[in-house]
Design a protein around this motif. Structure first.
Motif, PDB file in Angstrom:
ATOM      1  N   ILE A  18       0.831  -1.203   0.000  1.00 48.99           N
ATOM      2  CA  ILE A  18       0.000   0.000   0.000  1.00 48.99           C
ATOM      3  C   ILE A  18       0.864   1.251   0.000  1.00 48.99           C
ATOM      4  N   ALA A  19       1.965   1.219   0.743  1.00 47.94           N
ATOM      5  CA  ALA A  19       2.887   2.363   0.736  1.00 47.94           C
ATOM      6  C   ALA A  19       3.451   2.590  -0.660  1.00 47.94           C
ATOM      7  N   GLU A  20       3.719   1.509  -1.383  1.00 49.96           N
ATOM      8  CA  GLU A  20       4.241   1.638  -2.743  1.00 49.96           C
ATOM      9  C   GLU A  20       3.151   2.139  -3.685  1.00 49.96           C
ATOM     10  N   LEU A  21       1.907   1.730  -3.459  1.00 47.29           N
ATOM     11  CA  LEU A  21       0.796   2.273  -4.245  1.00 47.29           C
ATOM     12  C   LEU A  21       0.748   3.788  -4.087  1.00 47.29           C
ATOM     13  N   LEU A  29      -4.615  -1.955  -6.650  1.00 45.19           N
ATOM     14  CA  LEU A  29      -3.831  -2.860  -7.491  1.00 45.19           C
ATOM     15  C   LEU A  29      -4.676  -4.048  -7.906  1.00 45.19           C
ATOM     16  N   LEU A  30      -4.676  -4.346  -9.203  1.00 43.39           N
ATOM     17  CA  LEU A  30      -5.341  -5.530  -9.743  1.00 43.39           C
ATOM     18  C   LEU A  30      -4.272  -6.601  -9.966  1.00 43.39           C
ATOM     19  N   GLY A 113      -3.313   0.148 -10.545  1.00 42.75           N
ATOM     20  CA  GLY A 113      -2.185  -0.617 -11.051  1.00 42.75           C
ATOM     21  C   GLY A 113      -2.652  -1.988 -11.514  1.00 42.75           C
ATOM     22  N   VAL A 114      -2.004  -2.502 -12.546  1.00 43.70           N
ATOM     23  CA  VAL A 114      -2.363  -3.810 -13.106  1.00 43.70           C
ATOM     24  C   VAL A 114      -1.094  -4.639 -13.303  1.00 43.70           C
ATOM     25  N   LEU A 145       5.382  -4.265  -8.934  1.00 42.63           N
ATOM     26  CA  LEU A 145       5.219  -3.706  -7.594  1.00 42.63           C
ATOM     27  C   LEU A 145       5.404  -4.772  -6.513  1.00 42.63           C
ATOM     28  N   VAL A 146       4.612  -5.831  -6.557  1.00 43.71           N
ATOM     29  CA  VAL A 146       4.728  -6.878  -5.538  1.00 43.71           C
ATOM     30  C   VAL A 146       5.966  -7.728  -5.791  1.00 43.71           C
ATOM     31  N   THR A 147       6.317  -7.904  -7.053  1.00 41.19           N
ATOM     32  CA  THR A 147       7.498  -8.708  -7.383  1.00 41.19           C
ATOM     33  C   THR A 147       8.743  -8.169  -6.699  1.00 41.19           C
ATOM     34  N   ARG A 148       8.922  -6.860  -6.716  1.00 46.60           N
ATOM     35  CA  ARG A 148      10.092  -6.263  -6.071  1.00 46.60           C
ATOM     36  C   ARG A 148      10.033  -6.416  -4.554  1.00 46.60           C
ATOM     37  N   LEU A 149       8.842  -6.344  -3.984  1.00 49.02           N
ATOM     38  CA  LEU A 149       8.711  -6.554  -2.547  1.00 49.02           C
ATOM     39  C   LEU A 149       9.055  -7.996  -2.180  1.00 49.02           C
TER      40      LEU A 149
END
Length: 383
Positions: A18-21, A29-30, A113-114, A145-149
């Motif tokens: 969420i912070a990255e969003l 994010l989808l 985001g998608v 986004l999630v991949t980097r996290l």
């Protein structure tokens, strides 16, 4: 419930997403990558082969749109409470249903985001998604986004990675026990998989790679098994898998009398592996890992036989492959960080001589250097 992380850890992961969003100016994010869904909610399925989307909002709201077979699956394996079902049929339009769902959440006119770069979103479904959202909301590529996290593992994740590495070592031991002249490749594979399943492990995200004779020069799975010859070479690339976390190994084993050139290839591969591992340090661009491997092999005269990449990230991945972000190739600027896990593979395929040599293992980046996860020897094995 079959959830393998605490609610607090899952909540912390979502807070980071969420912070990255917010940093990217996105309202939600989808997600279509199963890895992302598992990482943020625990949801565990292969239902992503159909249209399936997990929405994460800036307010931490999660809504899953999926098919009926995954309703109980999501309830049992995840912390998702809002699960919507789209119904199969000739007129089914799940992308339109997703738009309607999000409209009900007040997301008209928002920036979403998608995860366009996803095996769970085919080109056709992606086009339908774009068409459905045209004029409704802005869709911004957030595939990374999630991949980097996910790239930096928590202590709980690293515990699973270490279990995966133990299972990979057990699979290698099982293979060595079966490898001999006239051994059947199918028996070798069965022993390897058996060791992992008996150890509580999972199916890997892609097939184990096995090839002997001319097939030892392949680094992809292919159908068709053979018996080993009295003098042969056998390439194995495989991963231990635990709670979907992977730790890979790669070896080429000699059978019978071994060509002296194969021994030299192994010596070069071993030197390259050590050089690459030494370059895997926090703060270093990971392109330097590739450079170290390439310099070593080129100096030994194997430029013609090496590949243009020498490994990649390891983590929790789903079919069709266990390769994760990022990859070791020339010039990759991504910096290694403590908690990242990588598989370094040194591969030499010499089509002119018909000889193959591969050597690889997984490592976790520590505070000062990388730590190898496998305890198996990297010396040449001849059966």
């Amino acid at each position: 419930m079959a959830i393998h992380f605490t609610s607090d850890e899952l909540a912390q992961r979502r807070a980071a997403a969420i912070a990255e969003l917010a940093r990217r100016g996105l309202d939600g994010l989808l997600m279509f990558r199963q890895e992302s869904m598992y990482y943020l909610s625990g949801y565990d399925t292969f239902g992503y082969v159909f249209f399936q989307c997990l929405y994460l909002g800036a307010d931490d709201r999660m809504v899953l749109l999926t098919r009926a077979p995954d309703l109980l699956q999501a309830e049992h394996t995840s912390v998702i409470e809002d699960i919507r079902i789209w119904v199969d049929g000739p007129a089914a339009q799940p992308a339109q249903e997703l738009k309607g769902l999000l409209a009900g959440l007040g997301l008209a006119g928002k920036k979403l985001g998608v995860e366009w770069d996803s095996y769970g979103l085919t080109a056709r479904n992606g086009q339908r998604l774009a068409a459905a959202f045209d004029g409704f909301a802005s869709l911004i590529d957030a595939s990374d986004l999630v991949t980097r996290l996910r790239a930096v593992k928590s202590p709980a994740e690293l515990a699973y990675v270490r279990e995966a590495a133990k299972l990979a070592d057990a699979a290698l031991d099982a293979a060595h026990a079966e490898i001999r002249p006239n051994a059947f490749e199918g028996d070798i594979l069965a022993a390897m998989h058996g060791a992992i399943f008996r150890g509580g492990g999972d199916d890997p995200a892609n097939e184990f790679i096995i090839g002997s004779g001319a097939d030892a020069l392949l680094c992809r799975y292919k159908t068709g098994r053979r018996h080993l010859s009295a003098e042969d070479q056998l390439t194995l690339e495989f991963a231990g898998t635990y709670r979907h976390y992977h730790a890979a190994l790669m070896r080429t084993v000699g059978i019978g009398r071994v060509d002296p050139r194969l021994k030299d290839m192994h010596s070069a591969a071993q030197d390259a592996l050590f050089a690459a591992e030494a370059a895997l340090k926090p703060g270093n661009p990971i392109g330097q890992v590739f450079d170290a491997h390439a310099r070593t092999l080129d100096a030994r005269g194997y430029r013609h036989a090496r590949l243009n990449a020498c490994g990649y990230g390891m983590g929790t991945t789903f079919a069709p492959n266990w390769m994760d972000w990022p990859m070791f190739y020339a010039g990759n600027p991504v910096e290694a960080e403590p908690g990242m896990v990588f598989f370094i593979h040194i591969i030499l395929f010499d089509a002119d001589t018909g000889l193959a040599m591969s050597l690889g293992r997984s490592s976790v980046v520590g505070s000062r250097k990388a730590e190898t996860l496998s305890t198996a020897s990297v010396d040449l094995v001849i059966k």
